[in-house]
Design a protein around this motif. Structure first.
Motif, mmCIF file in Angstrom:
data_model
loop_
_atom_site.group_PDB
_atom_site.id
_atom_site.type_symbol
_atom_site.label_atom_id
_atom_site.label_comp_id
_atom_site.label_asym_id
_atom_site.label_seq_id
_atom_site.Cartn_x
_atom_site.Cartn_y
_atom_site.Cartn_z
ATOM 1 N N THR A 19 5.657 8.294 -2.725
ATOM 2 C CA THR A 19 4.602 9.283 -2.503
ATOM 3 C C THR A 19 3.192 8.743 -2.685
ATOM 4 O O THR A 19 2.230 9.371 -2.249
ATOM 5 C CB THR A 19 4.763 10.463 -3.480
ATOM 6 O OG1 THR A 19 4.536 9.975 -4.808
ATOM 7 C CG2 THR A 19 6.144 11.085 -3.371
ATOM 8 N N GLY A 20 3.049 7.597 -3.373
ATOM 9 C CA GLY A 20 1.716 7.104 -3.710
ATOM 10 C C GLY A 20 1.070 7.909 -4.824
ATOM 11 O O GLY A 20 -0.098 7.731 -5.142
ATOM 12 N N ASP A 21 1.830 8.797 -5.448
ATOM 13 C CA ASP A 21 1.310 9.689 -6.477
ATOM 14 C C ASP A 21 1.438 9.032 -7.849
ATOM 15 O O ASP A 21 2.551 8.811 -8.327
ATOM 16 C CB ASP A 21 2.091 11.001 -6.428
ATOM 17 C CG ASP A 21 1.588 12.019 -7.440
ATOM 18 O OD1 ASP A 21 0.608 11.736 -8.160
ATOM 19 O OD2 ASP A 21 2.194 13.099 -7.510
ATOM 20 N N GLY A 57 -2.551 4.593 -3.528
ATOM 21 C CA GLY A 57 -2.601 6.028 -3.226
ATOM 22 C C GLY A 57 -2.245 6.330 -1.775
ATOM 23 O O GLY A 57 -2.229 5.445 -0.920
ATOM 24 N N PRO A 58 -1.950 7.604 -1.475
ATOM 25 C CA PRO A 58 -1.488 7.978 -0.148
ATOM 26 C C PRO A 58 -2.473 7.648 0.972
ATOM 27 O O PRO A 58 -2.079 7.491 2.121
ATOM 28 C CB PRO A 58 -1.270 9.487 -0.256
ATOM 29 C CG PRO A 58 -1.656 9.905 -1.623
ATOM 30 C CD PRO A 58 -2.012 8.701 -2.413
ATOM 31 N N THR A 59 -3.758 7.519 0.647
ATOM 32 C CA THR A 59 -4.743 7.258 1.696
ATOM 33 C C THR A 59 -4.869 5.778 2.049
ATOM 34 O O THR A 59 -5.462 5.448 3.071
ATOM 35 C CB THR A 59 -6.134 7.784 1.281
ATOM 36 O OG1 THR A 59 -6.522 7.141 0.058
ATOM 37 C CG2 THR A 59 -6.098 9.290 1.073
ATOM 38 N N THR A 60 -4.348 4.865 1.223
ATOM 39 C CA THR A 60 -4.510 3.435 1.529
ATOM 40 C C THR A 60 -3.522 2.955 2.571
ATOM 41 O O THR A 60 -3.784 1.980 3.269
ATOM 42 C CB THR A 60 -4.330 2.547 0.271
ATOM 43 O OG1 THR A 60 -2.962 2.602 -0.148
ATOM 44 C CG2 THR A 60 -5.259 2.966 -0.851
ATOM 45 N N GLY A 61 -2.375 3.599 2.660
ATOM 46 C CA GLY A 61 -1.371 3.168 3.623
ATOM 47 C C GLY A 61 -0.646 1.898 3.217
ATOM 48 O O GLY A 61 0.026 1.270 4.042
#
Length: 129
Positions: A19-21, A57-61
């Motif tokens: 999830t990158g969470d 995090g989820p935005t870095t991919g």
């Protein structure tokens, strides 16, 4: 003990990678967790979680592939390959985690950019001339 500790790390990283969470990881860290870098700098629990969130995090991919997960006593070693979206760099990371009372209490991290691997194999040559 090794099997239980390996399971703790698998669960901690599984949630983070999926999830990158960082909250998934935070639940597995002791309050006095310390993260060590190869340059002898250290981070507190809060500092490291912020850095992990920024990196994974989820935005870095960023894609993370866990290649090996080994346990010995209260230590677990994670060997992973991480890649940012193309044409981003690829790195190989070795994390050594110490487990205490069912939580990750300490971590050491070694990062090598894949593109520099061959140069890093010859670091000692300059000392033999």
């Amino acid at each position: 003990m090794s099997t239980a500790n390996k399971s703790i790390v698998q669960r901690a990283l599984g949630g983070l990678v999926a999830t990158g969470d960082v909250d998934a990881l935070a639940a597995f860290l002791s309050d006095d967790f310390v993260h060590h870098r190869t340059d002898s700098t250290t981070s507190t629990r809060a500092e490291w979680l912020a850095a992990v969130g920024a990196a994974l995090g989820p935005t870095t991919g960023m894609r993370v592939e866990i290649l090996h997960l080994l346990a010995d006593g209260d230590h677990v070693v994670v060997h992973s390959r991480r890649r940012l979206p193309d044409p981003g760099p690829e790195i190989v990371v070795v994390d050594i985690l110490r487990i205490a009372d069912g939580l990750i209490a300490e971590a050491w991290e070694i990062i090598e950019p894949v593109a520099q691997a061959s140069a890093n194999m010859t670091w000692w040559e300059s000392t033999h001339h």
